[in-house]
Structure formats: structure tokens, C-alpha cells
Design a protein around this motif. Sequence first.
Motif, PDB file in Angstrom:
ATOM      1  N   ILE A 218       0.873  -1.168   0.000  1.00 47.56           N
ATOM      2  CA  ILE A 218       0.000   0.000   0.000  1.00 47.56           C
ATOM      3  C   ILE A 218       0.913   1.220   0.000  1.00 47.56           C
ATOM      4  CG2 ILE A 218      -1.876   1.210   1.178  1.00 47.56           C
ATOM      5  CD1 ILE A 218      -2.434  -1.466   2.650  1.00 47.56           C
ATOM      6  N   GLN A 219       0.787   2.049  -1.028  1.00 45.40           N
ATOM      7  CA  GLN A 219       1.671   3.212  -1.190  1.00 45.40           C
ATOM      8  C   GLN A 219       3.144   2.800  -1.113  1.00 45.40           C
ATOM      9  OE1 GLN A 219      -1.430   6.168   1.129  1.00 45.40           O
ATOM     10  NE2 GLN A 219       0.726   6.678   1.186  1.00 45.40           N
ATOM     11  N   ASN A 220       3.450   1.679  -1.743  1.00 43.80           N
ATOM     12  CA  ASN A 220       4.810   1.152  -1.845  1.00 43.80           C
ATOM     13  C   ASN A 220       5.372   0.700  -0.496  1.00 43.80           C
ATOM     14  OD1 ASN A 220       6.931   0.395  -3.566  1.00 43.80           O
ATOM     15  ND2 ASN A 220       8.123   2.223  -3.021  1.00 43.80           N
ATOM     16  N   VAL A 221       4.506   0.457   0.461  1.00 47.28           N
ATOM     17  CA  VAL A 221       4.916  -0.079   1.764  1.00 47.28           C
ATOM     18  C   VAL A 221       4.096  -1.344   2.016  1.00 47.28           C
ATOM     19  CG1 VAL A 221       5.068   0.325   4.235  1.00 47.28           C
ATOM     20  CG2 VAL A 221       5.477   2.213   2.643  1.00 47.28           C
ATOM     21  N   TRP A 222       4.767  -2.434   2.382  1.00 46.54           N
ATOM     22  CA  TRP A 222       4.066  -3.689   2.650  1.00 46.54           C
ATOM     23  C   TRP A 222       3.587  -3.691   4.100  1.00 46.54           C
ATOM     24  CZ3 TRP A 222       3.602  -8.304  -0.474  1.00 46.54           C
ATOM     25  CH2 TRP A 222       3.990  -8.116  -1.809  1.00 46.54           C
ATOM     26  N   LEU A 223       2.261  -3.841   4.258  1.00 43.35           N
ATOM     27  CA  LEU A 223       1.631  -3.766   5.573  1.00 43.35           C
ATOM     28  C   LEU A 223       0.756  -5.001   5.821  1.00 43.35           C
ATOM     29  CD1 LEU A 223       0.480  -0.036   5.517  1.00 43.35           C
ATOM     30  CD2 LEU A 223       2.414  -0.982   6.758  1.00 43.35           C
ATOM     31  N   PRO A 224       0.603  -5.422   7.081  1.00 45.00           N
ATOM     32  CA  PRO A 224      -0.236  -6.599   7.379  1.00 45.00           C
ATOM     33  C   PRO A 224      -1.714  -6.269   7.244  1.00 45.00           C
ATOM     34  CG  PRO A 224       0.584  -5.627   9.409  1.00 45.00           C
ATOM     35  CD  PRO A 224       1.252  -4.885   8.299  1.00 45.00           C
ATOM     36  N   ILE A 225      -2.438  -7.055   6.452  1.00 45.83           N
ATOM     37  CA  ILE A 225      -3.876  -6.840   6.308  1.00 45.83           C
ATOM     38  C   ILE A 225      -4.677  -8.081   6.702  1.00 45.83           C
ATOM     39  CG2 ILE A 225      -3.549  -5.148   4.463  1.00 45.83           C
ATOM     40  CD1 ILE A 225      -4.576  -7.341   2.538  1.00 45.83           C
ATOM     41  N   ASN A 226      -4.014  -9.219   6.782  1.00 50.36           N
ATOM     42  CA  ASN A 226      -4.686 -10.471   7.117  1.00 50.36           C
ATOM     43  C   ASN A 226      -3.908 -11.112   8.260  1.00 50.36           C
ATOM     44  OD1 ASN A 226      -5.411 -13.211   7.271  1.00 50.36           O
ATOM     45  ND2 ASN A 226      -5.948 -13.296   5.106  1.00 50.36           N
ATOM     46  N   GLN A 227      -4.558 -11.210   9.429  1.00 51.42           N
ATOM     47  CA  GLN A 227      -3.900 -11.777  10.598  1.00 51.42           C
ATOM     48  C   GLN A 227      -4.740 -12.921  11.160  1.00 51.42           C
ATOM     49  OE1 GLN A 227      -2.179  -8.789  13.326  1.00 51.42           O
ATOM     50  NE2 GLN A 227      -3.171  -7.237  12.066  1.00 51.42           N
ATOM     51  N   GLN A 228      -4.061 -13.994  11.525  1.00 50.91           N
ATOM     52  CA  GLN A 228      -4.739 -15.151  12.103  1.00 50.91           C
ATOM     53  C   GLN A 228      -3.982 -15.584  13.358  1.00 50.91           C
ATOM     54  OE1 GLN A 228      -5.590 -18.329   9.244  1.00 50.91           O
ATOM     55  NE2 GLN A 228      -5.248 -16.872   7.581  1.00 50.91           N
ATOM     56  N   PHE A 229      -4.737 -15.912  14.386  1.00 52.10           N
ATOM     57  CA  PHE A 229      -4.159 -16.337  15.657  1.00 52.10           C
ATOM     58  C   PHE A 229      -4.904 -17.566  16.151  1.00 52.10           C
ATOM     59  CE2 PHE A 229      -3.987 -11.793  15.193  1.00 52.10           C
ATOM     60  CZ  PHE A 229      -2.660 -11.499  15.425  1.00 52.10           C
ATOM     61  N   ARG A 230      -4.150 -18.464  16.752  1.00 50.79           N
ATOM     62  CA  ARG A 230      -4.751 -19.665  17.340  1.00 50.79           C
ATOM     63  C   ARG A 230      -4.069 -19.919  18.677  1.00 50.79           C
ATOM     64  NH1 ARG A 230      -3.399 -25.253  16.764  1.00 50.79           N
ATOM     65  NH2 ARG A 230      -5.184 -26.647  17.069  1.00 50.79           N
ATOM     66  N   ILE A 231      -4.867 -19.985  19.731  1.00 53.15           N
ATOM     67  CA  ILE A 231      -4.368 -20.219  21.079  1.00 53.15           C
ATOM     68  C   ILE A 231      -4.998 -21.502  21.583  1.00 53.15           C
ATOM     69  CG2 ILE A 231      -4.192 -19.297  23.419  1.00 53.15           C
ATOM     70  CD1 ILE A 231      -4.476 -16.505  22.232  1.00 53.15           C
ATOM     71  N   LYS A 232      -4.160 -22.438  22.022  1.00 51.59           N
ATOM     72  CA  LYS A 232      -4.663 -23.745  22.429  1.00 51.59           C
ATOM     73  C   LYS A 232      -3.909 -24.207  23.662  1.00 51.59           C
ATOM     74  CE  LYS A 232      -5.461 -28.438  20.636  1.00 51.59           C
ATOM     75  NZ  LYS A 232      -5.253 -29.356  19.483  1.00 51.59           N
ATOM     76  N   GLY A 233      -4.643 -24.815  24.603  1.00 47.09           N
ATOM     77  CA  GLY A 233      -3.995 -25.347  25.791  1.00 47.09           C
ATOM     78  C   GLY A 233      -4.972 -25.469  26.935  1.00 47.09           C
TER      79      GLY A 233
END
Length: 863
Positions: free
Chosen positions: A296-311
Motif C-alpha cells: 500500500i503506497q509502496n509499503v508492505w503492511l499486514p492486512i490479514n492476521q490469524q491467531f490460534r491459542i490452544k492449551g
Amino acid sequence: MRYALYLFLSVCSIALHAQGIRGRITTTQNEPLPYAGIVVQGTSTGTLANAEGQYELNLAPGKYEVVFQYLGFKTETRAVTISGDFSDLNITLQEQALNLAQLQVGKGKEDPAYSVMRRAVAKARFHQLQIRSYSARAYTRSTALPTKIPFLLENRLKKEGVQQGKAFLNESVADISYRRPNTYNQKIVSTRNSLDNSTPTPNEYILASFYSPEVAGTITPLSPKAFAYYKFEYEGFFEDRGEIVNKIRVIPRAYGEGVFRGSIYILEDRWAIHSFDLQTTSRGLDVEVKQLFNPIQNVWLPINQQFRIKGGYLGFAGEFKYVVSMNYLKLDVDPNLREDIVINDHKKEPEKAAPSRKAELEKMIEEQKEFSTKNFRKLIKEYEKDQKKERKEQGEDVRVLRNDSISVDSLAHKRDSTYWETLRPVPLTQLEVKSYQLQDSVKVLRQEQARKDSIRQDSTRFKPLHLLTGHGYKLGTRSTLSYESPLQSLVYNTVEGYAFDLALDWTKRWGKDHRFSLRPLGRYAFGRERLSGTLRTQLATRKWLWQLEGGEYVYQFNPNNPIPPGLNSLTTLFFEQNFMKIYQKQFLRTDYTYRYLGDVLSLTGSLEYAYRSELSNLENPRPYIDWQNRAFTPNRPATLEVPNTGFPNHNALTIELTANLRPWQRYVIRNGQKRYYRSASGPTFQFNYRKGIPVGLNPVDYDFLQLGGTYNQNLGPRSELSYALNAGAFLRARSLYFPDYRHFMGNEFFFLTGNPTTQFRMLPYYQYSTAKRFAQLHVVWSSQRFLITRIPALRLLGLKETLQTHALFTPQPVGAYTEVVYGIDGLLRLFRIEGVANFRPGTQAGVGYQGLGFRIGTTLNIR
């Protein structure tokens, strides 16, 4: 009604004009790709597929290049034209093939991954500083699935809608704004919960940059210290939208808390993150983190985040999944931090001259577009110093670690399912729809039950049962009354026999943080047949507290209370060991505390006038168990310094001043309020002065001064060093009694309570008390990779090993006392066990070894 009609018409209008693309994203075997990313090329407009691979993207009429991506699969770009309504577009993604033709690792040669990672590490802070500010809309969906519930709680939780094997959902939409370097503002636009907000949250990861050296206490692969904690392997490269992407395997040198493992993808020449798939463990929970970046505007940014917490923990177990879709609305990129520079690996290329300290960054880049990894990191550090100087000149406090504000829209919890259909960017699966339907019905029943319970259990009404259980009562909107039952404080000791306290606590609050409280307390000792009590009043804000207290009560000689009264009751009745020693005091005392003067200094001053009396054991105190080799000791403590610690009834007028200095105190700001980091690295210095002023019968007359300091040093994610040094002396001791002595935090019971850093493990409670001078040193080193924690299975259980030294120095005839301790922390996540060797010089052939003991402790705060 007008508002409801307007909302209804607005929703209908949006629904009638909705258009875009929808479909399903699958593999070549027709398997769904859960939470695949969909984004319009060159923008942050996008969404995620749901757990079944289905997606829906709203777009205005026009032509678009839409990008479909999934970690480990080849990115697909499709040209679409939107004219009206939704168009079906199913996408099949192929697994990403890796190319190794150009980079082969020969025998004895360095893996190419290290050259890639050196440049990525060198440029990490550059990428973090590129964004001066942004605003974004974040959609978060969490799915919680309990897989194990303790049997005793199963029926109770079922009434609350929590059942083993049945998932529940939380959804939220928030507007986020960020300003460099550490300011985040969040406004919760809407939230919908099928149960509540009590599930674990990955916020430490969502609002964190993986260009940082640490995220949630875990060393990132792009940390300057990464090479000490990780090995890297080059797995190949592929092309994505005109960029070469290197896949790097991240291998921790010893997996456990504080490190990641998995894969990170680095863009060639940019040395920026393309995506990553990493795992770690924290407090017994397995944490998986995935992020996809887009330009985005020549800068790579995180748009898709996934998290998994198990225990699991304390009989509970479950799995929590989170997906986050970020849509950046405004982005301000620092024009001084452009991508048109070359970073050379200092181990592969000739070293260039280091940049001048005073030169401006923009001019330096114009003059020299190639930098070595070492020099570029120096350059960015200089840039950060300039930014810090500018912030200081603008009046900002550079000690602020984070400045967060969170607000909730007044309608956030009231928006119905119709509104959510228009707002939600990720379609619900059929299981998620059923979960909402089930939990909505449970919620209605629970609300009705809560309404009935509130009628039956009005907190303002008194019930006879409250006399036994205690209770809190609301007296208006900002006034409360608490009653503490005698059963809550029933204790036994050899001086009073059975004794209990009965207390009321009335508190009135007003303004932003002002409060006034009044606490009458009565105590009855059955063995002495004596009624006593105190009255305390407080006036306080967040920054200061004034207190006035008076009456008659019994106190331990050591004002730090080395043994809790409840624990002493246990040792007295069951083990025939009366460790607690007490005296009686009739007193009037006032205290004033000012916290964080200039954010680095807290001051406390107190003045007390007391009439103190010695107490003796009852004539024939009886334990439950009569131990043949034990007998109760007198209430008069035994000490090595004087043969007799008894004292006559006397008056004591004392004044005391205490100061705590934290010159490098750091803090976060949340909704305008400062929250200080007590556990952060940095020293704390203490000053204490106490003076006895001669007044009345058998008065006290002395001056006591002590100085000390504590320091916690983080040696990495698996290791910490804490030490405390304290020394003092009675400068003048014309007249003082045993309650005025300097006492130490000893321990004679196998179960250890108190601060594990500053408490002795086997020191007798009063044997080393002094009216002269002293010095004590406590050093605790903890590690998750020492002896037994080198075994991965044990380390993953959350165990820590500690090596400790606790030393006390007093004048002869007492002398020195030392403990050397080896401990294991984190057993069952709750307990610690320690082996203790203690020494006293000259006791055995000059060696001084006294013996070996064992102690059990807990991480819980036992009062």
C-alpha cells in the motif's frame, strides 16, 4: 421511533445497493482455504474468507484487479468488472512451488538464509519507522471451543451457556488510528458476542509490529538479538506480483517460551516481511500467529492476521481462534524513509564508511544509496535519536512506552443482526450461525434469571446469612458498605487463643478519582477475654493518600508480617509451632503518601504515638496434635544480639520518612491515565529514616537510617536477574525496645510465603534482629535453559530454574548468615520447590555449613 425508522431505511438502502463479488476459495483438491485473503490491488480494500473458504467483497461499480492469496499458495490476480449486484467468482489456488536453482548451499558454506536475515534485521527498524500515522478499520472474529471443563463446574457453566464441545463467538469492528512512535486510539464501532468478552485476547500481537525486537515478551526473528536465539535455513524463493520472496525456516536454538518457530517470508531487495507463519508457547498455551502483508503506497503492511491459542490450565482446556482483517483508510509514509536504497551484507560486501552523526538522513541517502547492514543500523539509530530529540522539544515525554485510548460507541452493543449483515466483511459459517442462535436463546434465559436473582438478592438488602458470609452493599451510585464476617478472620495463636476481627468499611467516591473511607474494626480474643479495636479513615486520589488511624490492636514485632496469621494458626494447631510473636499497642497514627512526584519519586511520611505492652502466652495453650518432641516457645522472641528481648510498658513517639526513587521509570498511558511498569528493567532506590522522640513513660530515643536498591535485569526471554541490596544502622540508640529493632524476613516453615526475591528461606524470624547495623543482599537468577530445563519436554511445561543467594551481615556476636538456593518454579503452573543450604561462619571447623532444607512455595499471593 424516528431514529429506529432512519436506521431501518439506512440498512435497507445499503442492502438494496450492495454489490461486489462473492464465492469460494479452494485448493486444487477442492478443499477450502480458511481465512484466505482478498484485496484490491494497490489498496487495503479487502476481506477474508471464512472457515469454509467462502468470501464476500463489497465493491462500487467499476473495474478492479483483485488479489487472492493464502500462505503457502501461489497468489492469484483476477480482473473484475462490477456493474450491479453480486457476481460469483470461485478461485482455485495452487500450492506455491519453491525455486532453489540459483542458491545452493555447499559443504562448509554459510546458509544463504543468514545473509537474507542480516539485511532484514538491519532494515527492520526502518520499516517500522516508515509509517508516521495511519487510520484503519479492523474486523476481529474470535471462536472459542471449550474442550475440557472440570466436572464440579460443568453444570454451573452449562447454565451460563458454556458447554464442552460447543463453540461461541465474539465479533467486533473497531476504528484504529496510529501515530508514530507509540500512540494508538481505538473506537469500538460495534461488537456482538454469543457469550461474553472473557476469552483470551491476542491484542499484544494484533497491535504489535513484528519488526520490533520483541512481541508479547517473545524475541522476533528480526530482533538484533535474533542470531543468538535462532538458526535459519533457506528453503527457496518464488515470485509474487513482481517481487522475489525468500522463504526462511526459523529454528529456535531451544524452543520454549520467549522464542518462535516456523517460517518467515522476506522480500528480496526490500528486505521487508511478505508474510509469516510462526508458533510459540506462553504460560502453557500454544500460540500460532500468521500474517499476510500487501503493498500500500509502496509499503508492505499486514492486512490479514490469524491467531490460534490452544492449551489448558487448572482443569480447563480449549481452543481459541482469531481472524483480523485490516482495512487502511489513511496512510502517512515518511518521505525521508524511501525504499530506493541498497543494503549490503557486511559479511559479503566491503565495509563502507560509517555515516556522519550530524548529517540529515535525506541528504545521506541522496549522497550514498548503498549501506552495509551495520552502517544502516547505525543510520537508523541516529534517525531515531533525532526523532526523540524533536519529541522532547515538542514537550512529549519520551518515557511513555505506549499511549492508548479505547472508547466504545454508545450503540456498539445494541446493533442487531440486520445491521451486522451489512457491516460484517467475513461471512458466517453455518456452525457460527447456529452458535449465535443457541447462545442468543441462552442469553435471554440468563438475563431473565439475572433479573429474578437481582430482585431476590438486592445488594442493598440485609440478610441474616450475611452475618456469617460477609457482604457488600451499594448505598447509592458512588457509595458502598462492606461487612467482613468474623469467620473470614478467625485465627488461633498462643497469646490470644481463638480471636476474630469484625469490620465495616464505608467508602464514598466523587469526582474523577477522589474517595473517602471509614473503617471501624473490632477484635475479640477468647483466651485473654479482651475486646479491642481500631478506627481508620482515609482520604485519597490516584496520586496521594492521607490516613488517620487509632485504637488498640496486636501486632507482630516485625511490621512486615513475615508469617500470615492464618498460616500461623495452621502451624500452631497442627504442628505445635507458634512462630508468630506479637505485642499490644494503643496508638494514634497519621500517614501521608504522595505517589510518583515527577513520575519518578514517591514519598511517605508518618507520625505515631503509642503505648506498647509485652504479651505472654496463655497458661496452657493446646494444639490439635501433641508432638512429643516439640513444645511451644515463649512469646518473647529469642535473638543472638541480646539475652532478653523483654520490655516494660512504655511510650513511643516516632516519626518516619520513606522515599522511593525510580529515575528511569517508564509507563504506558491508557485513556489518559498513567500505568507504571514496576517490573520493567531499571533500578529502584529506597531511603528510610525513623526517629524515636523521648516523651512520657520509659520513652524511646533513637535515630535509624537505611538505604537500599533493587534491580531487575532482563537477560532475554528465558533468563532474568534480580537483586536487592539493603543496609542501615542505628545512628543513635539511647533508648529503644524490641519492637524498634531492625527485623528481617525470615522463614521457619516448609511452606514459603512472601516476596520470593527478598525473603530468606531458613533464617529464624527474630534470631538475627539487631539494634546496631546490618547489610543484606539478595540475588536471584532464573532461567528456562539451565539443567533440567534443557530437556524440551520439561521446558514446555513452563518450568524455570533459579539460583539464589541470600546473605545477611550483622556485628558480632551474631555475624553473617548466608543461604544458597536451587529452585524449580512453575510446577503445575502454581508451585515452586527449593533446596536450601545455609551457612554461618565458624560453626563447624570454620566451614560454617548449617544444614540443608527444602521449601515449597506458590505463585499465588497468600494473605
